[in-house]
Design a protein around this motif. Structure first.
Motif, PDB file in Angstrom:
ATOM      1  N   ASN A  76      10.898   5.435 -12.159  1.00 25.65           N
ATOM      2  CA  ASN A  76      10.521   6.846 -12.289  1.00 25.65           C
ATOM      3  C   ASN A  76       9.029   7.120 -12.221  1.00 25.65           C
ATOM      4  OD1 ASN A  76      13.143   6.723 -14.571  1.00 25.65           O
ATOM      5  ND2 ASN A  76      13.272   7.877 -12.680  1.00 25.65           N
ATOM      6  N   GLU A  77       8.278   6.207 -11.596  1.00 26.45           N
ATOM      7  CA  GLU A  77       6.889   6.531 -11.321  1.00 26.45           C
ATOM      8  C   GLU A  77       6.684   6.506  -9.809  1.00 26.45           C
ATOM      9  OE1 GLU A  77       4.202   3.771 -13.242  1.00 26.45           O
ATOM     10  OE2 GLU A  77       4.856   2.077 -12.046  1.00 26.45           O
ATOM     11  N   THR A  78       5.534   6.998  -9.366  1.00 22.95           N
ATOM     12  CA  THR A  78       5.202   6.928  -7.944  1.00 22.95           C
ATOM     13  C   THR A  78       4.301   5.719  -7.719  1.00 22.95           C
ATOM     14  OG1 THR A  78       3.206   8.256  -8.146  1.00 22.95           O
ATOM     15  CG2 THR A  78       5.265   9.465  -7.783  1.00 22.95           C
ATOM     16  N   THR A  79       4.149   5.341  -6.449  1.00 20.84           N
ATOM     17  CA  THR A  79       3.287   4.202  -6.131  1.00 20.84           C
ATOM     18  C   THR A  79       1.856   4.455  -6.615  1.00 20.84           C
ATOM     19  OG1 THR A  79       3.154   5.163  -3.913  1.00 20.84           O
ATOM     20  CG2 THR A  79       4.625   3.290  -4.189  1.00 20.84           C
ATOM     21  N   ILE A  80       1.390   5.682  -6.464  1.00 23.76           N
ATOM     22  CA  ILE A  80       0.028   6.023  -6.900  1.00 23.76           C
ATOM     23  C   ILE A  80      -0.087   5.957  -8.427  1.00 23.76           C
ATOM     24  CG2 ILE A  80      -1.518   8.034  -7.170  1.00 23.76           C
ATOM     25  CD1 ILE A  80      -1.198   8.556  -4.201  1.00 23.76           C
ATOM     26  N   ASP A  81       0.891   6.521  -9.117  1.00 25.09           N
ATOM     27  CA  ASP A  81       0.865   6.454 -10.584  1.00 25.09           C
ATOM     28  C   ASP A  81       0.953   5.012 -11.065  1.00 25.09           C
ATOM     29  OD1 ASP A  81       0.600   9.160 -10.815  1.00 25.09           O
ATOM     30  OD2 ASP A  81       2.729   9.541 -11.170  1.00 25.09           O
TER      31      ASP A  81
ATOM     32  N   TYR B 104       6.978   7.500   1.287  1.00 21.29           N
ATOM     33  CA  TYR B 104       7.394   8.594   0.413  1.00 21.29           C
ATOM     34  C   TYR B 104       7.839   8.052  -0.941  1.00 21.29           C
ATOM     35  CZ  TYR B 104       7.759  11.040   4.928  1.00 21.29           C
ATOM     36  OH  TYR B 104       7.506  11.571   6.169  1.00 21.29           O
ATOM     37  N   ASN B 105       7.640   8.850  -1.968  1.00 23.06           N
ATOM     38  CA  ASN B 105       8.101   8.512  -3.306  1.00 23.06           C
ATOM     39  C   ASN B 105       9.130   9.529  -3.783  1.00 23.06           C
ATOM     40  OD1 ASN B 105       6.437   6.306  -4.989  1.00 23.06           O
ATOM     41  ND2 ASN B 105       5.090   7.195  -3.432  1.00 23.06           N
ATOM     42  N   ILE B 106      10.264   9.032  -4.270  1.00 24.40           N
ATOM     43  CA  ILE B 106      11.276   9.892  -4.901  1.00 24.40           C
ATOM     44  C   ILE B 106      11.436   9.363  -6.323  1.00 24.40           C
ATOM     45  CG2 ILE B 106      13.536  10.986  -4.599  1.00 24.40           C
ATOM     46  CD1 ILE B 106      12.006  11.113  -2.023  1.00 24.40           C
ATOM     47  N   PRO B 107      10.506   9.740  -7.229  1.00 29.24           N
ATOM     48  CA  PRO B 107      10.511   9.111  -8.566  1.00 29.24           C
ATOM     49  C   PRO B 107      11.786   9.376  -9.358  1.00 29.24           C
ATOM     50  CG  PRO B 107       8.889  10.903  -8.435  1.00 29.24           C
ATOM     51  CD  PRO B 107       9.377  10.660  -7.047  1.00 29.24           C
ATOM     52  N   ARG B 108      12.445  10.497  -9.135  1.00 28.60           N
ATOM     53  CA  ARG B 108      13.688  10.780  -9.859  1.00 28.60           C
ATOM     54  C   ARG B 108      14.736   9.709  -9.569  1.00 28.60           C
ATOM     55  NH1 ARG B 108      18.471  13.528  -8.723  1.00 28.60           N
ATOM     56  NH2 ARG B 108      17.735  13.854  -6.603  1.00 28.60           N
ATOM     57  N   LEU B 109      14.731   9.232  -8.327  1.00 26.58           N
ATOM     58  CA  LEU B 109      15.676   8.193  -7.919  1.00 26.58           C
ATOM     59  C   LEU B 109      15.046   6.791  -7.980  1.00 26.58           C
ATOM     60  CD1 LEU B 109      17.173   9.906  -4.715  1.00 26.58           C
ATOM     61  CD2 LEU B 109      18.074   9.975  -7.055  1.00 26.58           C
ATOM     62  N   SER B 110      13.791   6.717  -8.424  1.00 28.14           N
ATOM     63  CA  SER B 110      13.053   5.437  -8.416  1.00 28.14           C
ATOM     64  C   SER B 110      13.128   4.775  -7.043  1.00 28.14           C
ATOM     65  CB  SER B 110      13.587   4.485  -9.499  1.00 28.14           C
ATOM     66  OG  SER B 110      13.297   5.006 -10.779  1.00 28.14           O
ATOM     67  N   ARG B 171       1.714   9.261   6.352  1.00 22.53           N
ATOM     68  CA  ARG B 171       1.965  10.459   5.563  1.00 22.53           C
ATOM     69  C   ARG B 171       2.625  10.116   4.227  1.00 22.53           C
ATOM     70  NH1 ARG B 171      -1.402  11.441   9.459  1.00 22.53           N
ATOM     71  NH2 ARG B 171      -1.339  13.576  10.227  1.00 22.53           N
ATOM     72  N   ALA B 172       2.465  11.024   3.260  1.00 25.41           N
ATOM     73  CA  ALA B 172       3.129  10.907   1.961  1.00 25.41           C
ATOM     74  C   ALA B 172       3.960  12.182   1.756  1.00 25.41           C
ATOM     75  CB  ALA B 172       2.092  10.735   0.864  1.00 25.41           C
ATOM     76  N   ASN B 173       4.568  12.329   0.580  1.00 24.42           N
ATOM     77  CA  ASN B 173       5.350  13.546   0.304  1.00 24.42           C
ATOM     78  C   ASN B 173       4.531  14.796   0.594  1.00 24.42           C
ATOM     79  OD1 ASN B 173       6.467  11.358  -1.184  1.00 24.42           O
ATOM     80  ND2 ASN B 173       7.484  12.774  -2.569  1.00 24.42           N
ATOM     81  N   PRO B 174       5.163  15.858   1.074  1.00 23.68           N
ATOM     82  CA  PRO B 174       4.453  17.144   1.142  1.00 23.68           C
ATOM     83  C   PRO B 174       3.948  17.504  -0.260  1.00 23.68           C
ATOM     84  CG  PRO B 174       6.571  17.265   2.288  1.00 23.68           C
ATOM     85  CD  PRO B 174       6.545  15.943   1.568  1.00 23.68           C
ATOM     86  N   PRO B 175       2.754  18.135  -0.350  1.00 29.38           N
ATOM     87  CA  PRO B 175       2.171  18.444  -1.669  1.00 29.38           C
ATOM     88  C   PRO B 175       3.160  19.138  -2.602  1.00 29.38           C
ATOM     89  CG  PRO B 175       0.645  19.005   0.090  1.00 29.38           C
ATOM     90  CD  PRO B 175       1.921  18.601   0.755  1.00 29.38           C
ATOM     91  N   GLY B 176       3.291  18.604  -3.796  1.00 29.05           N
ATOM     92  CA  GLY B 176       4.125  19.231  -4.823  1.00 29.05           C
ATOM     93  C   GLY B 176       5.616  18.987  -4.675  1.00 29.05           C
ATOM     94  N   ASP B 177       6.020  18.245  -3.644  1.00 26.30           N
ATOM     95  CA  ASP B 177       7.447  18.033  -3.410  1.00 26.30           C
ATOM     96  C   ASP B 177       7.822  16.607  -3.801  1.00 26.30           C
ATOM     97  OD1 ASP B 177      10.047  17.951  -2.494  1.00 26.30           O
ATOM     98  OD2 ASP B 177       9.602  18.965  -0.597  1.00 26.30           O
ATOM     99  N   ASP B 178       8.643  16.478  -4.853  1.00 27.43           N
ATOM    100  CA  ASP B 178       9.032  15.133  -5.300  1.00 27.43           C
ATOM    101  C   ASP B 178      10.374  14.697  -4.729  1.00 27.43           C
ATOM    102  OD1 ASP B 178      10.864  16.609  -6.683  1.00 27.43           O
ATOM    103  OD2 ASP B 178      10.245  15.945  -8.681  1.00 27.43           O
TER     104      ASP B 178
END
Lengths: 182, 182
Positions: A76-81, B104-110, B171-178
Motif C-alpha cells: 500500500n505504498e508507492t515506489t516514490i514513497d 504506474y503505482n496502484i497502492p490500493r492494490l499494492s 510516464r507515471a500516474n496522471p497527477p492525483g490519480d491513484d
C-alpha cells in the motif's frame, strides 16, 4: 490458536494448484498456497550539493559494506514513497524525488530494483537501525571496493552518466550482467 | 501429508513477528509467516504498423473488457521477459521491446505496473486462454468505453504522447490519480 507443531514447515510441498500452470509451494498442514512473486526494491541516489548519500550496512547480507538507501517496498505504498521511507529508515534523511534513474532486474533473486535520482532536503543525516554509519561522498571518495551490491555500483555510474539531464531513458542492467556477481 | 483440516485458513492471524516492525499474517496452524509484498505487473503497448494490440478479457476481473497484454511477473524472469511472455500467453503475439514507457503505482492494490513500448514481429495473433478475442486497433478505433483498467487508458495515452521519441522520461500516474476509479 493451535500451537504450531514441531514438524510444521509452512508451505513446503511443490504441486500445481488446480487451474494453474506452474508449481507453487503448498503447506501440507493447512493447505495454504504460497503464490510467491518477484519483490520490488526501491531506492535512491540522493545528493547534498555534489555529495552522494551512502550507508554502511549494520545487517546481513554484506554487513560492513556501503550501499545506497534502498529496501523492499511495503504494501500500500508507492515506489516514490518507498524510496523516501528507506532514506529515512536507513539514514534519517529527508529526500525529494527528482527522476526515475534506473530499473534493474536480478532474476536469480527474483528482484526488480527501482532507483530514483533525488535531493537531500538537508544534510542532517544519521545512521538508522540498519546502518552502522552514513556519509556524504564526493565522486572521487566513493568506496568502490567496499560497495555492498552490483546494483549500487550501477546506480552510481548511471547517476553520473545522466548528469542533470531532464529527459532521459532510465538505465537498465549493464549488457550481459544479471547482477549475480559481486 | 496431513490432510488440511476443515477450519484451516492459512496465514490469517495478524501479529508482529520478532525483530519486525509491522503486522504480518501468520498461520495459526503451522506458524508460517506470510511476508506479503507488492506485486509487479508487466505489459506492453505493442504495435503492428500503426495499430495497437488489445485483448478482450475471458477472465475476471473485468471479463469482456479490453486490455493491453499484461500480467503478474513470475519468479526468476526479468521485466522484459515477463512482458514478452504475457504478449504470448494472452495474444499468441511475438514482440520486441523498444523502450520503458511507464511505471504506474496502484497502492490500493499494492501493484507496480511496468509498461514497455513494443513492436509486433508479425501480425499473426490469436486469443490465448485468458482472452476472448484479440485485435489490432487504429487510434480512432480504440474502444475507450470498454477498457478494463485505468492503467490501460493511461498507457495508451502515454504511448501516443511520447510518439517515436527515443529519449524520454517514462510516464507515471496522471497527477492525483491513484488508479482506484475505473
Amino acid at each position: 490458536m493451535t500451537k504450531p507443531s514441531a514438524r510444521a514447515a509452512g508451505p513446503s510441498l511443490r504441486a500445481v494448484p488446480e487451474g494453474d500452470d506452474r508449481e507453487r509451494l503448498i503447506c501440507p498442514d493447512c493447505g495454504f498456497i504460497h503464490y510467491d512473486n518477484p519483490k520490488i526494491v526501491v531506492g535512491s541516489v540522493a545528493l547534498w550539493q555534489d555529495r552522494i548519500l551512502l550507508c554502511r550496512r549494520a545487517i546481513n547480507p554484506r554487513v560492513g559494506f556501503w550501499t545506497l538507501p534502498a529496501g523492499y517496498m511495503e504494501l500500500n505504498e508507492t515506489t516514490i514513497d518507498g524510496a523516501k521511507r528507506e532514506a529515512w529508515e536507513e539514514a534519517r534523511a529527508r529526500i525529494e524525488i527528482d527522476a526515475l534513474l534506473a530499473v534493474y532486474n536480478i532474476p536469480r533473486l527474483s528482484q526488480v530494483q527501482i532507483f530514483y535520482r533525488a535531493r537531500l532536503l538537508s544534510d542532517a543525516i544519521s545512521a538508522g537501525p540498519e546502518s552502522r554509519e552514513v556519509g556524504l561522498f564526493a565522486w572521487e571518495d566513493i568506496p568502490w571496493d567496499d560497495l555492498a551490491f552490483p546494483s549500487v555500483r550501477w546506480a552510481l555510474r548511471h547517476h553520473r552518466e545522466v548528469g542533470a539531464a531532464r529527459e532521459f531513458a532510465p538505465r537498465a542492467n549493464p549488457p550481459g550482467d544479471d547482477g549475480s556477481r559481486l
